[in-house]
Design a protein around this motif. Structure first.
Motif, mmCIF file in Angstrom:
data_model
loop_
_atom_site.group_PDB
_atom_site.id
_atom_site.type_symbol
_atom_site.label_atom_id
_atom_site.label_comp_id
_atom_site.label_asym_id
_atom_site.label_seq_id
_atom_site.Cartn_x
_atom_site.Cartn_y
_atom_site.Cartn_z
ATOM 1 N N ALA A 427 4.512 -5.503 0.066
ATOM 2 C CA ALA A 427 4.229 -4.374 0.947
ATOM 3 C C ALA A 427 3.727 -3.179 0.144
ATOM 4 N N ALA A 428 4.371 -2.915 -1.003
ATOM 5 C CA ALA A 428 3.974 -1.778 -1.831
ATOM 6 C C ALA A 428 2.535 -1.930 -2.315
ATOM 7 N N GLU A 429 2.168 -3.146 -2.747
ATOM 8 C CA GLU A 429 0.802 -3.385 -3.214
ATOM 9 C C GLU A 429 -0.209 -3.171 -2.102
ATOM 10 N N LEU A 430 0.115 -3.678 -0.923
ATOM 11 C CA LEU A 430 -0.815 -3.566 0.199
ATOM 12 C C LEU A 430 -1.000 -2.114 0.626
ATOM 13 N N LEU A 431 0.097 -1.378 0.715
ATOM 14 C CA LEU A 431 0.011 0.030 1.101
ATOM 15 C C LEU A 431 -0.754 0.847 0.059
ATOM 16 N N GLU A 432 -0.495 0.580 -1.218
ATOM 17 C CA GLU A 432 -1.180 1.330 -2.274
ATOM 18 C C GLU A 432 -2.667 0.990 -2.308
ATOM 19 N N GLN A 433 -2.998 -0.266 -2.054
ATOM 20 C CA GLN A 433 -4.404 -0.666 -2.056
ATOM 21 C C GLN A 433 -5.172 0.030 -0.930
ATOM 22 N N ARG A 434 -4.564 0.060 0.251
ATOM 23 C CA ARG A 434 -5.272 0.619 1.405
ATOM 24 C C ARG A 434 -5.151 2.141 1.478
ATOM 25 N N PHE A 435 -4.021 2.663 1.037
ATOM 26 C CA PHE A 435 -3.782 4.111 1.152
ATOM 27 C C PHE A 435 -3.156 4.635 -0.139
ATOM 28 N N PRO A 436 -3.938 4.796 -1.187
ATOM 29 C CA PRO A 436 -3.382 5.243 -2.478
ATOM 30 C C PRO A 436 -2.628 6.564 -2.338
ATOM 31 N N GLY A 437 -1.411 6.574 -2.857
ATOM 32 C CA GLY A 437 -0.613 7.790 -2.849
ATOM 33 C C GLY A 437 0.004 8.139 -1.506
ATOM 34 N N ALA A 438 -0.033 7.219 -0.562
ATOM 35 C CA ALA A 438 0.512 7.513 0.764
ATOM 36 C C ALA A 438 2.027 7.726 0.689
ATOM 37 N N VAL A 439 2.549 8.599 1.546
ATOM 38 C CA VAL A 439 3.979 8.884 1.558
ATOM 39 C C VAL A 439 4.725 7.770 2.287
ATOM 40 N N ASP A 440 5.984 7.615 1.940
ATOM 41 C CA ASP A 440 6.852 6.625 2.569
ATOM 42 C C ASP A 440 7.293 7.143 3.935
ATOM 43 N N LEU A 441 7.190 6.298 4.956
ATOM 44 C CA LEU A 441 7.577 6.691 6.315
ATOM 45 C C LEU A 441 9.012 6.312 6.643
ATOM 46 N N GLY A 442 9.726 5.700 5.704
ATOM 47 C CA GLY A 442 11.096 5.280 5.977
ATOM 48 C C GLY A 442 11.184 4.009 6.786
ATOM 49 N N LEU A 443 10.107 3.222 6.810
ATOM 50 C CA LEU A 443 10.094 1.990 7.604
ATOM 51 C C LEU A 443 10.571 0.780 6.817
ATOM 52 N N LEU A 444 10.413 0.791 5.503
ATOM 53 C CA LEU A 444 10.779 -0.358 4.681
ATOM 54 C C LEU A 444 11.776 0.047 3.607
ATOM 55 N N SER A 445 12.764 -0.810 3.401
ATOM 56 C CA SER A 445 13.717 -0.570 2.324
ATOM 57 C C SER A 445 13.024 -0.774 0.982
ATOM 58 N N GLY A 446 13.630 -0.232 -0.062
ATOM 59 C CA GLY A 446 13.072 -0.417 -1.396
ATOM 60 C C GLY A 446 12.974 -1.882 -1.786
ATOM 61 N N TYR A 447 13.959 -2.665 -1.338
ATOM 62 C CA TYR A 447 13.954 -4.094 -1.659
ATOM 63 C C TYR A 447 12.783 -4.797 -0.972
ATOM 64 N N ASP A 448 12.568 -4.503 0.325
ATOM 65 C CA ASP A 448 11.492 -5.160 1.070
ATOM 66 C C ASP A 448 10.115 -4.721 0.592
ATOM 67 N N ARG A 449 10.007 -3.514 0.092
ATOM 68 C CA ARG A 449 8.703 -3.018 -0.349
ATOM 69 C C ARG A 449 8.142 -3.843 -1.506
ATOM 70 N N HIS A 450 9.016 -4.461 -2.284
ATOM 71 C CA HIS A 450 8.563 -5.149 -3.496
ATOM 72 C C HIS A 450 8.733 -6.672 -3.412
ATOM 73 N N ARG A 451 8.915 -7.188 -2.218
ATOM 74 C CA ARG A 451 8.975 -8.643 -2.021
ATOM 75 C C ARG A 451 7.639 -9.146 -1.486
ATOM 76 N N PRO A 452 7.260 -10.394 -1.793
ATOM 77 C CA PRO A 452 6.060 -10.962 -1.167
ATOM 78 C C PRO A 452 6.206 -10.943 0.357
#
Length: 526
Positions: A427-452
């Motif tokens: 999730a983190a890779e996808l968000l950074e690719q599409r929206f570099p530097g975008a702020v976290d909206l509180g939708l995903l936990s830190g663990y889920d952000r870095h899982r495939p």
């Protein structure tokens, strides 16, 4: 409604969990879960996505072993999870037979026991009595009729020769749900059973579950269903002491108690942080005094420094000890969803549909105009074309007749029901690719952000889909069943945000509570 199920079911229905722990890859998923439910209990299991709700149902079903704790269950168990257990080549009849396997087996055993009794075989009396009791407990003779009733009520396909591959995902789930409502199980375990139901199907499900004499354990985002049927609530979100918590008195009592507990939690955490900051400030001040007094003003000599130094050193040590001893024992409360500031389209018309129809999917032409901060709720039964209309408005589907006109500068965000995210990316890779530097909206936990993404739960993928749509900062939001797979808490936060956003919003939903919460919005009935 009078239940068609046998009193024998009532006597056998029971589930119990005691201090259950489950971890995946060393990460705790369930920690210290307790649950007791007997006949007539309808337990709502709630919690944020990824908290282990589906895992809990698998533990109760016996398909997920526990690492620690005790699991007890009595009676037959019917499970409606988010996966259909047959392939596309099998038929509706195969799915019905699979879900009624206990019924079919009970009738087969009774037939064999009847034959043995007629032939005068040894022990045939006891075998016949046991087989008859099992068939009576399931009301096996009436099971197919009960399934037919629910198939009709849920607007499900009843052609038993129809291949499952020709059915939509929603149609397959409705067939399976109809089977479970008619199978006569002692315990029903239901994972998001309302996701593919329209208003009449929701009414039928609510009626059947309210009358169900056995145990019902339900995972659902549908706040109206929870309010209508739940007798108790098990919240898997960590509380201030880090453990899941049970609440009696139904869903409304749970919401009130949880809100009060959350307020106390936030206040206690803030108090402890403030006390820690005070101690840190005191230590800093003491260290500053120590430094300053080692360099006294002119006219003071070594004796002054020597007499002051020990006391200042002791003061610093004392404050260091106080700070070290102060532990923030109350963990931080979970993050809340933060809606980004969406812009409003400044033109007169952002989006217009003129006579839009899609053959076989949206048969009645639709006209609509959206601009500024307009609101619209699209309603209709399953198959009426709500999802098709939103896909056409978004430009993902070409109408067979009519036109869709979009303002040249307008940004449109479309949340469909199906997710097409790349499985291997995080999730983190996808968000950074599409929206570099975008702020976290509180939708995903830190663990889920870095899982495939392939490893994320259905709810976590839904949250990621929503994050991608909102982070693009659209001026028009097209949301197709936006509450599906989301926690009740997030749905409440999202609903509040949709009321206040400057962007135009179009909702297609069967969610009864969301429909109530948007009662003042214009309706388009398909």
């Amino acid at each position: 409604m009078t239940s068609p199920l046998s009193p024998a079911l009532v006597r056998t229905a029971h589930v119990r969990l005691s201090d259950v722990h489950v971890a995946f890859g060393g990460r705790p998923v369930l920690a210290g879960v307790d649950l007791v439910a007997a006949a007539g209990d309808r337990v709502a299991v709630v919690g944020e996505n990824g908290r282990g709700k589906t895992t809990l149902l698998r533990v109760l079903a016996g398909t997920q072993p526990v690492d620690r704790g005790e699991v007890r269950r009595a009676g037959t168990i019917g499970v409606a999870d988010q996966q259909i257990p047959l392939g596309e080549q099998e038929t509706v009849g195969d799915l019905i037979d699979l879900e009624l396997a206990a019924v079919r087996n009970a009738l087969a055993c009774l037939e064999a026991a009847t034959t043995a009794l007629a032939e005068g075989q040894s022990g045939a009396d006891d075998a016949f009595a046991a087989a008859l009791s099992a068939a009576e407990a399931l009301e096996a003779w009436d099971a197919d009729r009960r399934v037919e009733v629910s198939l009709a009520a849920l607007n499900a396909v009843d052609d038993r020769n129809r291949p499952l591959g020709t059915l939509s995902v929603g149609q397959r789930h409705r067939v399976r749900l109809a089977c479970l409502l008619g199978a006569g199980h002692s315990v029903l375990l239901l994972d998001e059973p309302t996701n593919h139901l329209d208003a009449s199907g929701l009414a039928h499900l609510t009626e059947r579950l309210r009358a169900y004499p056995g145990v019902v354990v339900l995972v659902s985002h549908d706040r109206a269903l929870l309010a209508d049927i739940a007798t108790s609530v098990l919240d898997l979100d960590p509380s201030s002491d880090g453990r899941p918590r049970g609440y009696g008195g139904g869903y409304a009592a749970y919401v009130e108690a949880r809100q009060a507990e959350r307020a106390r939690w936030e206040a206690l955490h803030a108090e402890q942080l403030a006390e820690r900051q005070r101690l840190a400030d005191d230590l800093s001040a003491a260290q500053n005094r120590l430094r300053d007094n080692w360099r006294p003003e002119k006219g003071h000599g070594r004796h002054t420094r020597a007499t002051r130094a020990p006391g200042l050193v002791r003061a610093v040590h004392r404050r260091q000890e106080e700070l070290s001893a102060h532990v923030v024992a109350v963990p931080p409360p979970p993050a809340r969803f933060t809606m980004p500031e969406l812009p409003q389209h400044q033109g007169t018309v952002a989006l217009r549909a003129s006579g839009v129809a899609v053959a076989g999917r949206l048969d009645h032409p639709v006209d609509l105009t959206l601009g500024g901060a307009d609101r619209l709720v699209v309603t209709g039964r399953n198959g009426a074309g709500k999802s098709t209309l939103l896909a056409a408005l978004a430009g993902a589907l070409e109408p067979t007749s009519g036109t869709v006109t979009r303002a040249r500068s307008v940004r449109i965000g479309w949340l469909g029901q199906e997710s097409g995210l790349p499985a291997r990316r995080t999730a983190a890779e996808l968000l950074e690719q599409r929206f570099p530097g975008a702020v976290d909206l509180g939708l995903l936990s830190g663990y889920d952000r870095h899982r495939p993404i392939a490893e994320l739960s259905t709810g976590a993928r839904r949250r990621l889909d929503l994050a991608l749509v909102l982070t693009a900062r659209p001026q028009v939001l097209l949301l197709d069943e936006p509450t599906n797979h989301l926690s009740a808490t997030l749905v409440d936060e999202l609903t509040d945000a949709l009321h206040s956003t400057p962007a135009a919003v179009v909702l297609a939903t069967h969610d009864r509570q969301l429909l109530r919460d948007t009662a003042s919005w214009p309706r388009l009935a398909l």
